[in-house]
Enzyme design. Structure first.
Site, PDB file in Angstrom:
ATOM      1  N   HIS A  63       0.837  -1.212   0.000  1.00  0.00           N
ATOM      2  CA  HIS A  63       0.000   0.000   0.000  1.00  0.00           C
ATOM      3  C   HIS A  63       0.871   1.261   0.000  1.00  0.00           C
ATOM      4  CE1 HIS A  63      -3.777   2.202   0.793  1.00  0.00           C
ATOM      5  NE2 HIS A  63      -3.044   2.980   1.577  1.00  0.00           N
ATOM      6  N   HIS A  65       1.013   5.438  -1.861  1.00  0.00           N
ATOM      7  CA  HIS A  65       0.402   6.483  -2.704  1.00  0.00           C
ATOM      8  C   HIS A  65       1.535   7.272  -3.367  1.00  0.00           C
ATOM      9  CE1 HIS A  65      -3.671   6.301  -0.662  1.00  0.00           C
ATOM     10  NE2 HIS A  65      -2.918   5.828   0.306  1.00  0.00           N
ATOM     11  N   GLU A 143      -8.276   4.209  -7.906  1.00  0.00           N
ATOM     12  CA  GLU A 143      -9.111   4.532  -6.753  1.00  0.00           C
ATOM     13  C   GLU A 143     -10.422   5.214  -7.159  1.00  0.00           C
ATOM     14  OE1 GLU A 143      -7.958   5.921  -2.411  1.00  0.00           O
ATOM     15  OE2 GLU A 143      -7.914   7.615  -3.795  1.00  0.00           O
ATOM     16  N   SER A 147     -18.573  10.792  -2.329  1.00  0.00           N
ATOM     17  CA  SER A 147     -19.720  10.437  -1.504  1.00  0.00           C
ATOM     18  C   SER A 147     -21.016  11.073  -2.016  1.00  0.00           C
ATOM     19  CB  SER A 147     -19.460  10.863  -0.050  1.00  0.00           C
ATOM     20  OG  SER A 147     -19.184  12.254  -0.004  1.00  0.00           O
ATOM     21  N   HIS A 182     -12.118   4.094  -1.977  1.00  0.00           N
ATOM     22  CA  HIS A 182     -11.392   4.923  -1.013  1.00  0.00           C
ATOM     23  C   HIS A 182     -11.674   4.517   0.427  1.00  0.00           C
ATOM     24  CE1 HIS A 182     -10.432   8.201   1.694  1.00  0.00           C
ATOM     25  NE2 HIS A 182      -9.450   8.476   0.867  1.00  0.00           N
ATOM     26  N   HIS A 209      -9.543   1.476   2.146  1.00  0.00           N
ATOM     27  CA  HIS A 209      -9.216   1.932   3.502  1.00  0.00           C
ATOM     28  C   HIS A 209     -10.392   1.594   4.414  1.00  0.00           C
ATOM     29  CE1 HIS A 209      -6.801   5.026   1.140  1.00  0.00           C
ATOM     30  NE2 HIS A 209      -5.890   4.490   1.925  1.00  0.00           N
ATOM     31  N   GLU A 212      -9.630   3.708   9.796  1.00  0.00           N
ATOM     32  CA  GLU A 212      -8.276   4.188  10.090  1.00  0.00           C
ATOM     33  C   GLU A 212      -8.260   4.986  11.403  1.00  0.00           C
ATOM     34  OE1 GLU A 212      -6.860   6.442   6.778  1.00  0.00           O
ATOM     35  OE2 GLU A 212      -4.852   6.771   7.629  1.00  0.00           O
ATOM     36  N   ASP A 308       2.414   2.945   3.309  1.00  0.00           N
ATOM     37  CA  ASP A 308       1.539   4.046   2.937  1.00  0.00           C
ATOM     38  C   ASP A 308       2.395   5.033   2.114  1.00  0.00           C
ATOM     39  OD1 ASP A 308      -0.882   5.367   2.786  1.00  0.00           O
ATOM     40  OD2 ASP A 308      -1.269   5.287   4.925  1.00  0.00           O
TER      41      ASP A 308
HETATM   42  C1  BEZ Z   1     -15.655  12.761  -1.075  1.00  0.00           C
HETATM   43  O1  BEZ Z   1     -16.820  12.561  -0.826  1.00  0.00           O
HETATM   44  O2  BEZ Z   1     -15.258  12.924  -2.233  1.00  0.00           O
HETATM   45  C2  BEZ Z   1     -14.653  12.810   0.034  1.00  0.00           C
HETATM   46  C3  BEZ Z   1     -15.079  12.594   1.340  1.00  0.00           C
HETATM   47  C4  BEZ Z   1     -14.154  12.629   2.364  1.00  0.00           C
HETATM   48  C5  BEZ Z   1     -12.827  12.865   2.097  1.00  0.00           C
HETATM   49  C6  BEZ Z   1     -12.408  13.067   0.799  1.00  0.00           C
HETATM   50  C7  BEZ Z   1     -13.311  13.038  -0.235  1.00  0.00           C
HETATM   51 FE   FE2 Z   2      -3.700   4.922   2.074  1.00  0.00          FE
END
Ligand code: BEZ
Ligand code: FE2
Length: 407
Positions: A63, A65, A143, A147, A182, A209, A212, A308
């Site tokens: 893992h 980035h 990725e 939301s 994500h 993820h 965390e 990470d």
């Molecule tokens: C999103 O909904 O894109 C988002 C939510 C939390 C952290 C980063 C992105």
């Molecule tokens: Fe990560």
């Protein structure tokens, strides 16, 4: 399998594996006594690894980035929510600053520490060119984040374009296309369902993820805490898109690599193991972001140890990560923990990434990390511990039978 091809190399393993040798070309052909292998492969080039040498399967960093490789002291450490806000604030400048040279340097640093394969979480596809050029094997996790259901079609379209692009790699580029969700808080279940359908259809590895920080747990369970303020501020929303149970339900039947899992309950950890999921453990990242300690003694899933990204770490070196893990899990016997940690960066990481590698057995790819110990341990059962304590770089890194780096 009967074959007339001659292995190019026959390595004698030295005092830690007395009377053993490995024959390989691009894959491992046999492990036996040097005499037996020389009789079987008389034309192979014979090499003694030398005193103090240990031949490990190439290390696997499950893992990372790469796109955040430019961060050194920009992001705020100490508290997960403060860190996440600093990521939102500085994301564009950090991703712009992570040019190909910066990301290639991170790959080179991994190579120097004996890492022959890694799992790259790609948020934007900006790291694909570097992953194509690096000699390592890359499980390339495209990725999916978002939301807001109103943006779902656009986000999925962009994700699909990146999946297709990473699927067009040539075999010598050693890229395996994969899917990263994500997290339960940042990816809408509508998107997750579509992406997991695609992953199953194309047999792509999946990662996500999970839990965390304690804030994530509070948000998913109660819709409260610092994540509530965060979502109100950045997304004008005040309700989580999923809860933990429903999120995990989506992954039933799709064995997934869940990253962090620090704030899972004992029941959830059991569920992860029972469902065939793996866990990635990033102790330095968890420490720096104020997330706490994953109780690895309670993890029954295959466990991968990973760095990470530079977004939450100061090196991409798995020896550094193993040393940190050795200190963090202070109740464990260091000799036993050291052996487990070496499995966490080899065979268990391979299982987590669903790749046939991480073990020195016939048929496996000839990926090796040669470690040269500066002091010969008096007790062979402490070789793993002294490997972790005394190694900063691999003496040699070999991928598909080719020596790609020597220190
Ligand atoms: C999103 O909904 O894109 C988002 C939510 C939390 C952290 C980063 C992105
Ligand atoms: Fe990560």
């Amino acid at each position: 399998m009967v074959t007339n091809r001659v292995p190019e190399y026959l390595y004698r393993l030295g005092e830690f594996h007395p009377g053993r040798a490995v024959a390989f070309d691009d894959t491992i052909r046999a492990v036996d006594t040097p005499e037996a292998l020389q009789a079987r492969f008389p034309e192979a080039l014979v090499r003694d690894l030398g005193s103090g040498s240990v031949l490990y399967p190439g290390f696997i960093n499950a893992h990372v980035h790469l796109e955040f490789s430019a961060n050194r002291a920009t992001l705020r450490y100490g508290d997960f929510m403060e860190w996440l806000e600093s990521v939102i604030e500085h994301r564009d400048e950090l991703v712009d600053a992570a040019d190909e040279e910066t990301m290639a340097a991170a790959c080179e640093e991994m190579l120097a520490s004996g890492i022959t394969a890694f799992g790259a979480i790609s948020s934007f596809g900006a790291d694909l060119a570097v992953c194509r050029r690096t000699p390592q094997r890359v499980v390339y996790f495209n990725e999916l984040i978002g939301s807001n259901p109103a943006a779902a079609d656009m986000l999925y379209g962009d994700f699909l374009r990146r999946v297709e692009e990473s699927s067009e790699s040539r075999p010598e580029e050693r890229i395996v296309p994969a899917v990263a969700i994500h997290s339960p808080y940042a990816t809408h279940p509508v998107l997750i369902r579509k992406a997991l359908d695609l992953a199953r259809l194309r047999n792509m590895p999946v990662s996500a993820h999970l839990l965390e920080s304690s804030y994530e747990r509070e948000w998913l369970e109660h819709g409260s805490g610092k994540f509530r303020e965060f979502f109100l501020r950045f997304f004008k929303s005040a309700a989580p898109v999923s809860d933990i149970d429903h999120f995990l339900e989506l992954f039933e039947g799709t064995p997934t690599l869940f990253v962090h899992c620090v704030h899972t309950t004992a029941d959830e950890r059991r569920r992860l193991a029972d469902s065939g999921h793996s866990v990635a453990h990033c102790p330095r990242s968890n420490r720096l972001l104020g997330c706490g300690r994953l109780p690895i003694e309670e993890i029954r899933s295959p466990l991968a140890l990973a760095t990470d990204g530079y977004s939450s770490n100061w090196s991409m070196n798995l020896f550094d990560e193993m040393r940190a893990a050795l200190m963090l899990h202070h109740r464990a016997d260091p000799r036993i923990l050291a052996r487990r940690l070496l499995r966490c960066v080899t065979e268990d990481a391979a299982t987590a990434l669903k790749q046939e590698m991480g073990r020195i057995v016939p048929g496996a790819p000839a990926d090796f990390a040669v470690v040269r110990l500066p002091h010969i341990p008096s007790r062979p059962e402490e070789i793993a511990l002294h490997t972790i304590l005394h190694t900063r770089e691999a003496a040699e890194t070999i991928i598909a039978g080719n020596s790609v780096r020597k220190s």
